[in-house]
Design a protein around this motif. Structure first.
Motif, PDB file in Angstrom:
ATOM      1  N   LYS A 112       0.809  -1.237   0.000  1.00 54.36           N
ATOM      2  CA  LYS A 112       0.000   0.000   0.000  1.00 54.36           C
ATOM      3  C   LYS A 112       0.832   1.271   0.000  1.00 54.36           C
ATOM      4  O   LYS A 112       0.597   2.171  -0.797  1.00 54.36           O
ATOM      5  N   THR A 113       1.789   1.324   0.941  1.00 55.72           N
ATOM      6  CA  THR A 113       2.567   2.553   1.080  1.00 55.72           C
ATOM      7  C   THR A 113       3.415   2.777  -0.178  1.00 55.72           C
ATOM      8  O   THR A 113       3.455   3.883  -0.718  1.00 55.72           O
ATOM      9  N   THR A 114       4.044   1.717  -0.619  1.00 59.82           N
ATOM     10  CA  THR A 114       4.859   1.814  -1.835  1.00 59.82           C
ATOM     11  C   THR A 114       3.985   2.262  -3.004  1.00 59.82           C
ATOM     12  O   THR A 114       4.346   3.172  -3.757  1.00 59.82           O
ATOM     13  N   PHE A 115       2.812   1.642  -3.127  1.00 57.40           N
ATOM     14  CA  PHE A 115       1.954   1.990  -4.257  1.00 57.40           C
ATOM     15  C   PHE A 115       1.416   3.420  -4.137  1.00 57.40           C
ATOM     16  O   PHE A 115       1.258   4.110  -5.152  1.00 57.40           O
ATOM     17  N   SER A 116       1.134   3.861  -2.909  1.00 57.08           N
ATOM     18  CA  SER A 116       0.650   5.244  -2.725  1.00 57.08           C
ATOM     19  C   SER A 116       1.681   6.202  -3.313  1.00 57.08           C
ATOM     20  O   SER A 116       1.332   7.159  -4.023  1.00 57.08           O
ATOM     21  N   GLY A 117       2.957   5.926  -3.011  1.00 62.95           N
ATOM     22  CA  GLY A 117       4.033   6.757  -3.559  1.00 62.95           C
ATOM     23  C   GLY A 117       4.107   6.658  -5.074  1.00 62.95           C
ATOM     24  O   GLY A 117       4.205   7.665  -5.772  1.00 62.95           O
ATOM     25  N   LYS A 118       4.013   5.438  -5.574  1.00 63.03           N
ATOM     26  CA  LYS A 118       4.088   5.241  -7.036  1.00 63.03           C
ATOM     27  C   LYS A 118       2.966   6.001  -7.743  1.00 63.03           C
ATOM     28  O   LYS A 118       3.174   6.622  -8.779  1.00 63.03           O
ATOM     29  N   LEU A 119       1.760   5.920  -7.158  1.00 60.75           N
ATOM     30  CA  LEU A 119       0.611   6.580  -7.797  1.00 60.75           C
ATOM     31  C   LEU A 119       0.779   8.101  -7.765  1.00 60.75           C
ATOM     32  O   LEU A 119       0.506   8.786  -8.758  1.00 60.75           O
ATOM     33  N   ALA A 120       1.242   8.612  -6.613  1.00 60.91           N
ATOM     34  CA  ALA A 120       1.464  10.061  -6.505  1.00 60.91           C
ATOM     35  C   ALA A 120       2.476  10.494  -7.560  1.00 60.91           C
ATOM     36  O   ALA A 120       2.285  11.490  -8.271  1.00 60.91           O
ATOM     37  N   ASN A 121       3.534   9.725  -7.693  1.00 58.85           N
ATOM     38  CA  ASN A 121       4.586  10.028  -8.656  1.00 58.85           C
ATOM     39  C   ASN A 121       4.054   9.959 -10.090  1.00 58.85           C
ATOM     40  O   ASN A 121       4.308  10.829 -10.917  1.00 58.85           O
TER      41      ASN A 121
END
Ligand code: GDP
Length: 295
Positions: A112-121
């Motif tokens: 989740k946390t990794t993907f939250s960052g990926k999506l923001a990016n």
């Protein structure tokens, strides 16, 4: 990705290529092998059975028996059915709100946390959006730190409040900050646990009700096979989420989750995670995935 499944499907379909005269028995044998390959990949029994019944029906309906290249026609039929099973069309995310609020859900460790960052990016670089990340895990200070590290890495602001123990209030404060400071996307990272439990479900449900996000995404580790599908069902019952994020597809995953999940929860897979880096995110295209599986 899905090497074992690809090999087995290739072998199953190969048997049809060698025959001069194709019989109904050859088609039945091939579809049985396709079913076995799917079961080996951890696809749910019912889905594998329905899938191969459809393939067989289509094969006989489209005159595979008299086709000039029956092997190729079978590959096409299997590819089309796989595409359909994984959702047919590519589905984007809803970014209509001001700000658009995206709620992330899923078990601890799903990504989740990794993907939250990926999506923001992804949104920041590709869609000229100004995202804000919000850390709503009130149990693990390390989770808040992790989101801050990710935010720094991609140059995206992170809102957190280490003194506040109510995740609903943190989410609301994050959205208020976005409104007053001109962020047009808010990505809310929530607390997961190692397995589905009532407390986690109540908490995510409370946040969901209070903030009414434009988009609720369920993040799942593709390595967890049938468990992924069961977890998806549990979260969907509570949240009626809008889409699935399938992570860790770069690993040695058998493919069952990718193939089964859409049909079990009737929600599209929207993105996939293909590595630990912030750039390792792809929009999910069912047809491209089917193409990859069948080589
Ligand atoms: P959370 O507990 O759901 O927030 O999960 P994390 O974002 O902390 O991810 C758990 C672990 O999985 C971390 O070590 C991540 O680096 C790793 N991870 C996340 N997504 C992917 C992915 O797509 N591929 C790989 N190989 N690792 C991933």
């Amino acid at each position: 990705m899905f090497d074992n499944l690809s090999d087995k499907l290739d072998k199953a379909l190969h048997t049809l290529r060698g025959h001069g005269q194709i019989t109904e028995i050859n088609v039945a044998e091939t579809t049985k092998e396709v079913r076995r390959a799917l079961l080996d990949a951890d696809v749910n029994f019912r889905i594998a059975k329905e899938f191969t019944n459809k393939v067989k029906e289509k094969a006989l309906g489209q005159n595979v028996l008299t086709a000039l290249q029956p092997g190729q026609l079978m590959v096409k039929i299997v590819k089309d059915e796989l595409t359909e099973l994984m959702g047919g069309e590519t589905e984007g995310i809803n970014l209509s709100g001001t700000p658009s609020v995206i709620l992330m859900s899923g078990l601890q460790g799903s990504g989740k946390t990794t993907f939250s960052g990926k999506l923001a990016n992804f949104l920041k670089t590709k869609k000229t959006k100004k995202p804000l990340l919000v850390a709503c895990d009130v149990y693990r200070p390390a989770a808040i730190d992790q989101l801050h590290v990710v935010g720094e890495q991609i140059g995206v602001e992170v809102y957190s409040d280490r003194d506040e123990k109510n995740p609903v209030k943190i989410a609301q404060a994050g959205i208020a900050k976005a409104k007053s400071e001109g962020y047009n996307v808010v990505i809310i990272d929530t607390a997961g646990r190692l397995a589905v439990d009532t407390e986690m479900m109540n908490e995510i449900s409370e946040i969901h009700k209070a903030i009414q996000p434009q988009e609720t995404l369920f993040v799942v580790d593709s390595m967890t096979g049938q468990d992924a599908v069961n977890t998806a069902k549990a979260f969907n019952d509570i949240l009626n989420f809008d889409g699935v994020i399938l992570t860790k597809l770069d690993g040695d995953t058998r493919g069952g989750a990718a193939i089964s999940i859409k049909s079990v929860v009737d929600k599209p897979i929207k993105f996939i995670g293909t590595g630990e880096k912030m750039e390792a995110i792809d929009v999910f295209h069912p047809s491209r995935m089917a193409e990859r599986i069948l080589g």
